[in-house]
Motif scaffolding. Structure first.
Motif, PDB file in Angstrom:
ATOM      1  N   SER B  67     -32.562  39.990   5.612  1.00  0.00           N
ATOM      2  CA  SER B  67     -33.146  39.993   4.283  1.00  0.00           C
ATOM      3  C   SER B  67     -32.154  39.394   3.278  1.00  0.00           C
ATOM      4  CB  SER B  67     -33.480  41.428   3.906  1.00  0.00           C
ATOM      5  OG  SER B  67     -34.038  41.452   2.632  1.00  0.00           O
ATOM      6  N   GLY B  68     -32.647  38.518   2.441  1.00  0.00           N
ATOM      7  CA  GLY B  68     -31.804  37.943   1.401  1.00  0.00           C
ATOM      8  C   GLY B  68     -31.045  36.695   1.810  1.00  0.00           C
ATOM      9  N   GLY B  70     -32.259  33.818   2.257  1.00  0.00           N
ATOM     10  CA  GLY B  70     -32.811  32.630   1.611  1.00  0.00           C
ATOM     11  C   GLY B  70     -34.049  32.067   2.273  1.00  0.00           C
ATOM     12  N   LYS B  71     -34.688  32.837   3.146  1.00  0.00           N
ATOM     13  CA  LYS B  71     -35.849  32.324   3.863  1.00  0.00           C
ATOM     14  C   LYS B  71     -37.007  32.021   2.911  1.00  0.00           C
ATOM     15  CE  LYS B  71     -36.221  36.006   6.497  1.00  0.00           C
ATOM     16  NZ  LYS B  71     -35.167  36.852   5.926  1.00  0.00           N
ATOM     17  N   SER B  72     -37.312  32.973   2.027  1.00  0.00           N
ATOM     18  CA  SER B  72     -38.446  32.758   1.122  1.00  0.00           C
ATOM     19  C   SER B  72     -38.134  31.651   0.123  1.00  0.00           C
ATOM     20  CB  SER B  72     -38.775  34.044   0.375  1.00  0.00           C
ATOM     21  OG  SER B  72     -39.225  35.011   1.275  1.00  0.00           O
ATOM     22  N   THR B  73     -36.895  31.585  -0.320  1.00  0.00           N
ATOM     23  CA  THR B  73     -36.519  30.523  -1.248  1.00  0.00           C
ATOM     24  C   THR B  73     -36.719  29.164  -0.585  1.00  0.00           C
ATOM     25  OG1 THR B  73     -34.875  32.035  -2.154  1.00  0.00           O
ATOM     26  CG2 THR B  73     -34.678  29.722  -2.764  1.00  0.00           C
ATOM     27  N   HIS B 243     -38.836  38.490  10.318  1.00  0.00           N
ATOM     28  CA  HIS B 243     -37.708  39.334  10.677  1.00  0.00           C
ATOM     29  C   HIS B 243     -37.737  39.631  12.171  1.00  0.00           C
ATOM     30  CE1 HIS B 243     -37.358  40.689   6.443  1.00  0.00           C
ATOM     31  NE2 HIS B 243     -36.116  40.863   6.807  1.00  0.00           N
TER      32      HIS B 243
HETATM   33  N1  LIG Z   1     -36.002  33.981  -8.710  1.00  0.00           N
HETATM   34  C1  LIG Z   1     -34.786  34.395  -8.327  1.00  0.00           C
HETATM   35  N2  LIG Z   1     -33.811  34.586  -9.226  1.00  0.00           N
HETATM   36  C2  LIG Z   1     -32.573  34.991  -8.841  1.00  0.00           C
HETATM   37  N3  LIG Z   1     -32.228  35.239  -7.581  1.00  0.00           N
HETATM   38  C3  LIG Z   1     -33.157  35.079  -6.635  1.00  0.00           C
HETATM   39  C4  LIG Z   1     -34.486  34.652  -6.954  1.00  0.00           C
HETATM   40  N4  LIG Z   1     -35.196  34.583  -5.795  1.00  0.00           N
HETATM   41  C5  LIG Z   1     -34.354  34.942  -4.811  1.00  0.00           C
HETATM   42  N5  LIG Z   1     -33.131  35.240  -5.310  1.00  0.00           N
HETATM   43  C6  LIG Z   1     -31.947  35.641  -4.533  1.00  0.00           C
HETATM   44  O1  LIG Z   1     -31.748  34.657  -3.556  1.00  0.00           O
HETATM   45  C7  LIG Z   1     -31.397  35.259  -2.314  1.00  0.00           C
HETATM   46  C8  LIG Z   1     -32.375  34.852  -1.242  1.00  0.00           C
HETATM   47  O2  LIG Z   1     -33.630  35.432  -1.487  1.00  0.00           O
HETATM   48  P1  LIG Z   1     -34.890  35.209  -0.578  1.00  0.00           P
HETATM   49  O3  LIG Z   1     -36.030  35.931  -1.180  1.00  0.00           O
HETATM   50  O4  LIG Z   1     -35.061  33.754  -0.338  1.00  0.00           O
HETATM   51  O5  LIG Z   1     -34.461  35.914   0.769  1.00  0.00           O
HETATM   52  P2  LIG Z   1     -35.307  36.233   2.068  1.00  0.00           P
HETATM   53  O6  LIG Z   1     -34.513  35.712   3.213  1.00  0.00           O
HETATM   54  O7  LIG Z   1     -36.687  35.747   1.938  1.00  0.00           O
HETATM   55  O8  LIG Z   1     -35.268  37.796   2.118  1.00  0.00           O
HETATM   56  P3  LIG Z   1     -36.398  38.821   2.612  1.00  0.00           P
HETATM   57  O9  LIG Z   1     -36.297  38.847   4.088  1.00  0.00           O
HETATM   58  O10 LIG Z   1     -35.980  40.096   1.985  1.00  0.00           O
HETATM   59  O11 LIG Z   1     -37.720  38.329   2.129  1.00  0.00           O
HETATM   60  C9  LIG Z   1     -31.334  36.754  -2.560  1.00  0.00           C
HETATM   61  O12 LIG Z   1     -29.996  37.110  -2.811  1.00  0.00           O
HETATM   62  C10 LIG Z   1     -32.168  36.938  -3.793  1.00  0.00           C
HETATM   63  O13 LIG Z   1     -31.678  38.021  -4.528  1.00  0.00           O
END
Ligand SMILES: Nc1ncnc2c1ncn2[C@@H]1O[C@H](COP(=O)(O)OP(=O)(O)OP(=O)(O)O)[C@@H](O)[C@H]1O
Ligand code: SF4
Ligand SMILES: [Mg+2]
Lengths: 305, 429
Positions: B67-68, B70-73, B243
């Motif tokens: 988690s976190g 950066g996958k969703s980003t 995940h």
């Molecule tokens: N709009 C935003 N503004 C600031 N920080 C962000 C934003 N979106 C994501 N982040 C940060 O960027 C990082 C990656 O986030 P992301 O949501 O891409 O992770 P993820 O791999 O999808 O996690 P998860 O498995 O929890 O969904 C995290 O540290 C998050 O806090």
């Protein structure tokens, strides 16, 4: 000649019943709460009074919103023939004031609520959608407005504008939009990051359509609750301003009547103030009861799930 | 296969470029961290930091990571929801079955003309994790699923309705569901509605961001089967984020492992599961006792916490938690500071860090005893041995501690098998 789809007709029927289902469910929830029902009954009675005012108490002056004067029957107690609720010092019929005062109050609250809701939605949406320094600037203004109690602020504005009923409306408009702006901004910020907004973007819909179809409809519910509560509060604050003399004397307005009748209370002439006062109380109470019921019924934790 | 990235991020050469649908090159997305009343930018969260990969037609690429990471980003950048800070996303808009050369500058989604971008929009759709939040609660199914068709002027009126029925039938729903609101469905059915909406424009790529994570196990399997069937029928490509390693194994042709905004390993799913090369992938796999056992067991979190993505470790980002880290993995001044943070008594006495670089600094303490204690601690067993090995000079004078680390090795993704790459100095040895 056109080819009709055999499924189209029943479909449309279902569509209609489904589209209205939410309202039916909402009404059912609202009607299951006894205090809300009491509020609704009072509101319906008050609205009926406003609508049927010319029949309940027919005006005999060119301007029906002015109290009629009967100098031959001043300071009559309730129960006097022709004057069920008595008369004022100037011979005004208290019943007439009570009835036509409901129209005045309805005008006041509807004008102020619609104007302030529009301003609030516009400003809150701009702040929430544009963000950045625009948001900062607008929210600082909102903070300044909110730091002054509504009544005192409205009083100051009305005093500056000068005593008249339309200035009371204007001052209430200036004061009451802020809460809506703040609610709307918070809602927009919440809703705009919903996945369905992302989905609509990926589909390729325009920003305007997304605002209209996705953001706005899902953001406005708390505004409806606040607006219902304010229908009551505005009449209360408006009456208070009238009471301290910021309105015009002689108009059929509950606050003015309470104000003009209060001098007589010490001499036992309680009716000229009490009946209009009671109306203000009922009006504010009813809208607050319904507003609270609406808030519970629209609670996002229970609604729509 | 050989993918080279030019310094300007263009795609230089690919063997089977004719099949490439999407190319991501050196993609970065930094979120500003704002602080104080003036909202000054005090740093950046490096959510995605230099990611490159390809998706071919009809292929499923799995994306895994904590988690976190950066996958969703990343998925937001791929689907055009988020503007990247740097790098590029290229998409082949020439349509199915078209013969074409490698993707070039003209395929960059941020440089496309209107008409081409509209094609890209039609061809990349998304399904989200939260099946409730991804459907507008105020809209009927017919409006939700029909909306893409209406927006792109594909159908209207009765034709639109019939097209929606067709789409609903493809995902296992039907005409009787047209005039219902999302809340009248189960989670699995809502996810089917989302899938129908994603299919409406007949896209070539669907980005699935944890599409089954919120569903019951039995429902998960149904949705995964549906996705597999649809892929076979329509020759769809999926970017499948999850995940859940057993889901990736079941679904993905190739798998990408991400850690703190970077790709650490990428390869054919089978190779990656059978011979993982990156220690992080190995830990993820080891954390799952039996892959075929319970598909609902989430990836167990590693020892130690995820480093702050605003201040990612240098060298190999995994070195702070890597069980097999070596002395050249990227040890740096921040590791000493991080180590100190766990020792409150000493950390309180740290008054200043004067950095010459990431590798060299003078740490000043309020008394010389503290400086000495830290010096002692670094020389003894209380820091990882490999970290100690990486220290070139360590001097203590009065209250000041001078540290210099040796230059770490460059750690980049490199080939360890056919189409299998890992970013670890130990990989392939
Ligand atoms: N709009 C935003 N503004 C600031 N920080 C962000 C934003 N979106 C994501 N982040 C940060 O960027 C990082 C990656 O986030 P992301 O949501 O891409 O992770 P993820 O791999 O999808 O996690 P998860 O498995 O929890 O969904 C995290 O540290 C998050 O806090
Ligand atoms: S390079 Fe390899 S061994 Fe070194 S820290 Fe990174 S993952 Fe561990
Ligand atoms: Mg995510």
């Amino acid at each position: 000649m056109s080819v009709t789809d055999p499924n189209a007709a029943p479909m449309r029927e279902t569509a209609f019943s489904v589209r209205t289902r939410r309202w039916r469910e909402l009404s059912a929830t609202i009607l299951s709460n006894p205090t809300t029902v009491i509020g609704l009954v009072i509101i319906v009675a008050l609205l009926a009074m406003a609508v049927f005012a010319p029949w309940l108490a027919s005006p005999n002056t060119p301007d029906p919103y002015q109290m009629p004067r009967d100098w031959g029957a001043v300071r009559m107690p309730p129960g006097t023939p022709g004057h069920v609720l008595g008369t004022t010092n100037q011979g005004g019929d208290v019943f007439y004031g009570v009835v036509w005062g409901s129209r005045t109050s309805l005008q006041l609250s509807i004008v102020v609520v619609s104007v302030t809701v529009c301003i609030g939605i516009a400003i809150g949406s701009i702040a929430g959608l544009v963000g950045g320094w625009v948001d900062e600037a607008l929210m600082r203004i909102v903070d300044v407005f909110l730091s002054i109690p509504e009544l005192i602020f409205a009083l100051a504005v009305a005093a500056i504008l000068g005593p008249s009923f339309s200035n009371i409306i204007l001052s209430l408009c200036i004061v009451f939009w802020v809460k809506y702006a703040r609610i709307m901004r918070a809602q927009i910020i919440l809703v705009r990051q919903a996945d369905y907004v992302k989905a609509a973007t990926v589909i390729g819909d325009s920003k305007f359509n997304i605002f209209r179809r996705d953001i706005l409809p899902n953001a406005v519910t708390p505004i409806a609750v606040q607006a219902t509560l304010d229908m009551g509060n505005i009449v209360l604050v408006g009456a208070t301003l009238s009471f301290i003399g910021l309105s015009e004397s002689g108009i059929a307005e509950w606050g003015v009547l309470v104000s003009e009748g209060q001098a007589g209370i010490a001499s036992g002439r309680w009716w000229a103030s009490t009946f209009p006062g009671l109306m203000i109380f009922l009006w504010a109470l009813a809208f607050n009861l319904v507003g609270d019921g609406l808030r519970d019924a629209l609670d996002p934790r229970t609604e729509g799930r | 296969m050989n993918v080279k990235v030019d310094t300007d991020g263009t795609v230089a050469h690919q063997d089977d470029a004719g099949d490439v649908l999407l190319s991501v090159r050196n993609l970065r997305k930094y979120f500003p961290i704002k602080d104080g009343v003036l909202q000054n930018v005090v740093g950046h969260v490096k959510a995605v930091d230099g990611v490159s990969f390809d998706i071919r037609r009809g292929e499923t690429v799995g994306l895994v990571g904590e988690s976190g990471c950066g996958k969703s980003t990343l998925s937001g950048c791929v689907s055009g929801l988020t503007d990247p800070t740097g790098g590029s996303v290229h998409f082949n808009t020439r349509g199915r079955g078209s013969a074409h050369g490698p993707l070039d500058e003209g395929d960059r989604i941020d440089r496309m003309d209107r008409a081409t971008f509209a094609k890209y929009r039609r061809n990349v759709q998304m399904v989200f994790q939260d099946n409730f939040a991804s459907l507008n609660p105020r809209q009927l199914v017919v409006d939700i699923v029909g909306r893409p068709l209406r927006v792109h002027g594909i159908a209207s009126g009765t034709a639109l309705q019939e097209k929606v029925v067709e789409l609903l039938e493809q995902v296992g729903l039907g005409r009787q569901h047209l005039y219902r609101y999302p809340h009248q469905f189960s989670g699995g059915q809502r996810q089917r509605i989302s899938i129908a909406r994603a299919l409406a424009l007949d896209p070539e790529l669907i980005v699935l961001d944890e599409p089954t994570s919120a569903l019951d196990v039995s429902v998960q399997a149904q949705i995964l089967n549906l996705l597999n069937d649809l892929q076979a029928e329509r020759h769809l490509a999926y970017l499948f984020i999850t995940h859940d390693l057993s889901v990736v194994r079941h679904m993905a042709d190739r798998t990408i492992t991400m850690y703190l905004g970077k790709v650490v390993e990428e390869g054919p799913t089978q190779d990656l599961f059978e011979t993982p090369e990156h220690p992080y992938t190995k830990v993820l796999l080891a954390a799952k006792p039996d892959l075929d056992d319970d598909p609902d067991v989430p990836i167990q979190t590693l020892a130690g916490s995820i480093p702050d993505p605003a201040r990612p470790p240098s060298g190999c980002r995994f070195h702070t938690r890597c069980p097999v880290a070596t002395s050249t993995c990227g040890w740096e001044i921040d590791d000493i500071v991080r180590e100190l943070e766990t020792r409150e008594d000493l950390f309180d006495k740290l008054v200043g860090v004067d950095r010459k670089s990431d590798l060299e600094a003078t740490l000043t303490f309020s008394d010389s005893a503290a400086a000495h204690a830290v010096w002692e601690a670094i020389r003894s067993d209380s820091v990882p041995e490999t970290m100690r090995d990486a220290i070139e000079t360590l001097d203590v004078r009065d209250g000041a501690l001078m540290v210099r680390f040796a230059k770490p090795s460059a750690i980049e993704l490199r080939e360890v098998g056919t189409g299998h790459r890992a970013a670890c100095i130990l990989a392939g040895e």
